[in-house]
Design a protein around this motif. Structure first.
Motif, PDB file in Angstrom:
ATOM      1  N   PHE A   1     -15.603   5.603 -80.358  1.00  0.00           N
ATOM      2  CA  PHE A   1     -14.832   4.741 -81.254  1.00  0.00           C
ATOM      3  C   PHE A   1     -14.215   3.570 -80.489  1.00  0.00           C
ATOM      4  CE2 PHE A   1     -10.560   3.774 -82.905  1.00  0.00           C
ATOM      5  CZ  PHE A   1     -10.855   3.374 -84.204  1.00  0.00           C
ATOM      6  N   ILE A   2     -13.562   3.856 -79.370  1.00  0.00           N
ATOM      7  CA  ILE A   2     -12.868   2.803 -78.613  1.00  0.00           C
ATOM      8  C   ILE A   2     -13.866   1.833 -77.995  1.00  0.00           C
ATOM      9  CG2 ILE A   2     -12.600   3.930 -76.358  1.00  0.00           C
ATOM     10  CD1 ILE A   2      -9.794   2.117 -78.173  1.00  0.00           C
ATOM     11  N   ALA A   3     -15.021   2.329 -77.573  1.00  0.00           N
ATOM     12  CA  ALA A   3     -16.060   1.445 -77.029  1.00  0.00           C
ATOM     13  C   ALA A   3     -16.557   0.493 -78.111  1.00  0.00           C
ATOM     14  CB  ALA A   3     -17.218   2.264 -76.465  1.00  0.00           C
ATOM     15  N   GLU A   4     -16.721   1.000 -79.311  1.00  0.00           N
ATOM     16  CA  GLU A   4     -17.174   0.169 -80.431  1.00  0.00           C
ATOM     17  C   GLU A   4     -16.114  -0.863 -80.815  1.00  0.00           C
ATOM     18  OE1 GLU A   4     -17.529   1.015 -85.093  1.00  0.00           O
ATOM     19  OE2 GLU A   4     -18.865   2.255 -83.867  1.00  0.00           O
ATOM     20  N   LYS A   5     -14.867  -0.443 -80.896  1.00  0.00           N
ATOM     21  CA  LYS A   5     -13.779  -1.329 -81.328  1.00  0.00           C
ATOM     22  C   LYS A   5     -13.456  -2.414 -80.301  1.00  0.00           C
ATOM     23  CE  LYS A   5     -12.650   0.124 -85.368  1.00  0.00           C
ATOM     24  NZ  LYS A   5     -12.800  -0.743 -86.515  1.00  0.00           N
TER      25      LYS A   5
ATOM     26  N   GLU B   1     -17.619  -1.218 -72.316  1.00  0.00           N
ATOM     27  CA  GLU B   1     -18.318  -0.004 -71.911  1.00  0.00           C
ATOM     28  C   GLU B   1     -17.309   0.951 -71.283  1.00  0.00           C
ATOM     29  OE1 GLU B   1     -21.664   1.283 -68.642  1.00  0.00           O
ATOM     30  OE2 GLU B   1     -21.763  -0.721 -69.506  1.00  0.00           O
ATOM     31  N   VAL B   2     -17.436   2.225 -71.580  1.00  0.00           N
ATOM     32  CA  VAL B   2     -16.553   3.232 -70.997  1.00  0.00           C
ATOM     33  C   VAL B   2     -17.013   3.501 -69.569  1.00  0.00           C
ATOM     34  CG1 VAL B   2     -15.708   5.602 -71.149  1.00  0.00           C
ATOM     35  CG2 VAL B   2     -16.075   4.268 -73.234  1.00  0.00           C
ATOM     36  N   ILE B   3     -16.115   3.316 -68.622  1.00  0.00           N
ATOM     37  CA  ILE B   3     -16.401   3.551 -67.209  1.00  0.00           C
ATOM     38  C   ILE B   3     -16.136   5.020 -66.926  1.00  0.00           C
ATOM     39  CG2 ILE B   3     -15.757   2.971 -64.845  1.00  0.00           C
ATOM     40  CD1 ILE B   3     -14.722   0.243 -66.099  1.00  0.00           C
ATOM     41  N   ARG B   4     -17.154   5.723 -66.479  1.00  0.00           N
ATOM     42  CA  ARG B   4     -17.006   7.139 -66.168  1.00  0.00           C
ATOM     43  C   ARG B   4     -16.677   7.283 -64.686  1.00  0.00           C
ATOM     44  NH1 ARG B   4     -19.738   6.693 -70.519  1.00  0.00           N
ATOM     45  NH2 ARG B   4     -19.827   8.267 -72.137  1.00  0.00           N
ATOM     46  N   LEU B   5     -15.531   7.854 -64.417  1.00  0.00           N
ATOM     47  CA  LEU B   5     -15.079   8.014 -63.046  1.00  0.00           C
ATOM     48  C   LEU B   5     -15.725   9.241 -62.429  1.00  0.00           C
ATOM     49  CD1 LEU B   5     -11.325   7.315 -63.767  1.00  0.00           C
ATOM     50  CD2 LEU B   5     -13.040   5.694 -62.981  1.00  0.00           C
ATOM     51  N   LYS B   6     -15.703   9.313 -61.107  1.00  0.00           N
ATOM     52  CA  LYS B   6     -16.272  10.450 -60.408  1.00  0.00           C
ATOM     53  C   LYS B   6     -15.697  11.744 -60.959  1.00  0.00           C
ATOM     54  CE  LYS B   6     -17.316   8.902 -55.766  1.00  0.00           C
ATOM     55  NZ  LYS B   6     -16.906   9.011 -54.367  1.00  0.00           N
ATOM     56  N   GLY B   7     -16.571  12.697 -61.166  1.00  0.00           N
ATOM     57  CA  GLY B   7     -16.131  13.998 -61.651  1.00  0.00           C
ATOM     58  C   GLY B   7     -15.980  14.088 -63.148  1.00  0.00           C
ATOM     59  N   SER B   8     -16.278  13.006 -63.899  1.00  0.00           N
ATOM     60  CA  SER B   8     -16.149  13.089 -65.359  1.00  0.00           C
ATOM     61  C   SER B   8     -17.423  13.681 -65.957  1.00  0.00           C
ATOM     62  CB  SER B   8     -15.869  11.715 -65.962  1.00  0.00           C
ATOM     63  OG  SER B   8     -16.946  10.839 -65.740  1.00  0.00           O
TER      64      SER B   8
ATOM     65  N   THR C   1      -7.013   4.368 -60.179  1.00  0.00           N
ATOM     66  CA  THR C   1      -8.163   3.848 -60.914  1.00  0.00           C
ATOM     67  C   THR C   1      -7.987   2.360 -61.191  1.00  0.00           C
ATOM     68  OG1 THR C   1      -8.544   6.005 -61.909  1.00  0.00           O
ATOM     69  CG2 THR C   1      -9.541   4.121 -63.006  1.00  0.00           C
ATOM     70  N   ALA C   2      -6.777   1.948 -61.559  1.00  0.00           N
ATOM     71  CA  ALA C   2      -6.511   0.521 -61.796  1.00  0.00           C
ATOM     72  C   ALA C   2      -6.799  -0.276 -60.534  1.00  0.00           C
ATOM     73  CB  ALA C   2      -5.063   0.302 -62.235  1.00  0.00           C
ATOM     74  N   PHE C   3      -6.352   0.229 -59.405  1.00  0.00           N
ATOM     75  CA  PHE C   3      -6.598  -0.467 -58.146  1.00  0.00           C
ATOM     76  C   PHE C   3      -8.088  -0.584 -57.886  1.00  0.00           C
ATOM     77  CE2 PHE C   3      -7.229  -0.755 -53.609  1.00  0.00           C
ATOM     78  CZ  PHE C   3      -6.344  -1.757 -53.267  1.00  0.00           C
ATOM     79  N   ASP C   4      -8.811   0.514 -58.084  1.00  0.00           N
ATOM     80  CA  ASP C   4     -10.251   0.498 -57.836  1.00  0.00           C
ATOM     81  C   ASP C   4     -10.986  -0.426 -58.801  1.00  0.00           C
ATOM     82  OD1 ASP C   4      -9.917   2.273 -55.770  1.00  0.00           O
ATOM     83  OD2 ASP C   4     -10.516   4.034 -56.927  1.00  0.00           O
ATOM     84  N   LEU C   5     -10.600  -0.426 -60.062  1.00  0.00           N
ATOM     85  CA  LEU C   5     -11.291  -1.245 -61.059  1.00  0.00           C
ATOM     86  C   LEU C   5     -11.027  -2.740 -60.898  1.00  0.00           C
ATOM     87  CD1 LEU C   5     -10.764   0.845 -64.315  1.00  0.00           C
ATOM     88  CD2 LEU C   5     -12.857   0.625 -62.971  1.00  0.00           C
TER      89      LEU C   5
ATOM     90  N   LYS D   1     -10.255  -2.840 -70.112  1.00  0.00           N
ATOM     91  CA  LYS D   1     -11.163  -1.848 -69.535  1.00  0.00           C
ATOM     92  C   LYS D   1     -10.832  -0.476 -70.112  1.00  0.00           C
ATOM     93  CE  LYS D   1     -11.689  -4.219 -65.099  1.00  0.00           C
ATOM     94  NZ  LYS D   1     -13.028  -4.662 -65.076  1.00  0.00           N
ATOM     95  N   VAL D   2     -11.871   0.339 -70.249  1.00  0.00           N
ATOM     96  CA  VAL D   2     -11.729   1.718 -70.717  1.00  0.00           C
ATOM     97  C   VAL D   2     -12.394   2.608 -69.672  1.00  0.00           C
ATOM     98  CG1 VAL D   2     -12.283   3.387 -72.525  1.00  0.00           C
ATOM     99  CG2 VAL D   2     -11.879   0.983 -73.134  1.00  0.00           C
ATOM    100  N   ALA D   3     -11.672   3.627 -69.221  1.00  0.00           N
ATOM    101  CA  ALA D   3     -12.231   4.555 -68.234  1.00  0.00           C
ATOM    102  C   ALA D   3     -11.911   5.977 -68.659  1.00  0.00           C
ATOM    103  CB  ALA D   3     -11.652   4.276 -66.848  1.00  0.00           C
ATOM    104  N   GLU D   4     -12.762   6.901 -68.220  1.00  0.00           N
ATOM    105  CA  GLU D   4     -12.513   8.317 -68.486  1.00  0.00           C
ATOM    106  C   GLU D   4     -12.753   9.113 -67.226  1.00  0.00           C
ATOM    107  OE1 GLU D   4     -14.985  11.113 -70.597  1.00  0.00           O
ATOM    108  OE2 GLU D   4     -16.667   9.723 -70.504  1.00  0.00           O
ATOM    109  N   SER D   5     -11.929  10.116 -67.035  1.00  0.00           N
ATOM    110  CA  SER D   5     -12.161  11.096 -65.984  1.00  0.00           C
ATOM    111  C   SER D   5     -12.488  12.413 -66.679  1.00  0.00           C
ATOM    112  CB  SER D   5     -10.924  11.231 -65.090  1.00  0.00           C
ATOM    113  OG  SER D   5      -9.875  11.860 -65.791  1.00  0.00           O
ATOM    114  N   ARG D   6     -12.611  13.456 -65.923  1.00  0.00           N
ATOM    115  CA  ARG D   6     -12.953  14.756 -66.506  1.00  0.00           C
ATOM    116  C   ARG D   6     -11.920  15.187 -67.550  1.00  0.00           C
ATOM    117  NH1 ARG D   6     -15.226  19.033 -62.983  1.00  0.00           N
ATOM    118  NH2 ARG D   6     -14.654  17.441 -61.501  1.00  0.00           N
ATOM    119  N   ASP D   7     -10.650  14.858 -67.303  1.00  0.00           N
ATOM    120  CA  ASP D   7      -9.608  15.372 -68.187  1.00  0.00           C
ATOM    121  C   ASP D   7      -8.686  14.307 -68.778  1.00  0.00           C
ATOM    122  OD1 ASP D   7      -8.539  14.717 -65.762  1.00  0.00           O
ATOM    123  OD2 ASP D   7      -7.332  16.515 -65.538  1.00  0.00           O
TER     124      ASP D   7
END
Length: 189
Positions: A172-176, A180-187, A23-27, A136-142
């Motif tokens: 919370f983290i997006a506000e602080k 923007e939270v980046i939603r990865l494929k499958g999240s 994900t770091a590489f992609d971002l 950067k902030v990202a989330e996956s499904r898990d």
């Protein structure tokens, strides 16, 4: 500092670490362009590869097949950055797994605590960060990934929250951080 969210990581998760690195590489690398020199090298190597494939005129042996397959593999490594990244990451994690196979050391776990003013990690020593350090902030499904820069950050599984939950944490983290939270494929949304 009052703890609003707490994450206790009790075991190492190699698949999660690999996802964090991919994900770091992609971002951080997405959208970067090849230099003119890289294009010249790729074109030159392509011409050499095409001329060498099957051009021996003699008997086709296992050795010549292996050499040509290796040349094609090298071409793919040069031509496709994402393929190269995956191959290198796989080799890195294979090396780590082989190294740890004989290691009898134990993982004592990590605790990440998030408060109003900042967040900190308790591992071997205490480290504290302010929220502007997060790039950067990202989330996956898990999982949740926090990046300070390309090669550093934190990651943890959503199931590891012991105070609060991942959905409220992401708001919370997006506000602080103002990111923007980046939603990865499958999240999940």
């Amino acid at each position: 500092m009052d703890v609003i969210f707490q994450v206790d990581v009790r075991k190492k998760d190699r698949k999660l670490e690999e996802r964090y690195r991919r994900t770091a590489f992609d971002l951080y690398r997405k959208g970067t362009k090849r230099s003119a020199g890289a294009w010249v090298l790729l074109i030159w190597y392509s011409i050499v590869l095409i001329m060498s494939l099957g051009g021996g005129g003699g008997a086709y042996t296992l050795r010549s097949f292996i050499v040509e397959a290796l040349l094609v593999f090298i071409w793919f490594l040069i031509a496709f950055r994402r393929f190269r990244n995956r191959v290198m990451l796989r080799l890195l994690f294979l090396t780590i797994a082989l190294k740890e196979r004989g290691d009898t050391g134990t993982f004592n776990g990590n605790r990440f605590m998030f408060g109003e003013e900042g967040f900190w990690a308790i591992t071997v020593g205490d480290m504290m960060w302010k929220y502007p350090a997060v790039d950067k902030v990202a989330e996956s499904r898990d999982a949740v990934f926090l990046y300070f820069k390309e090669d550093s950050g934190l990651y943890f599984a959503k199931r590891d929250f012991t105070v609060g939950d991942s959905k409220a944490f992401l708001q919370f983290i997006a506000e602080k951080t103002g990111k923007e939270v980046i939603r990865l494929k499958g999240s999940r949304r």
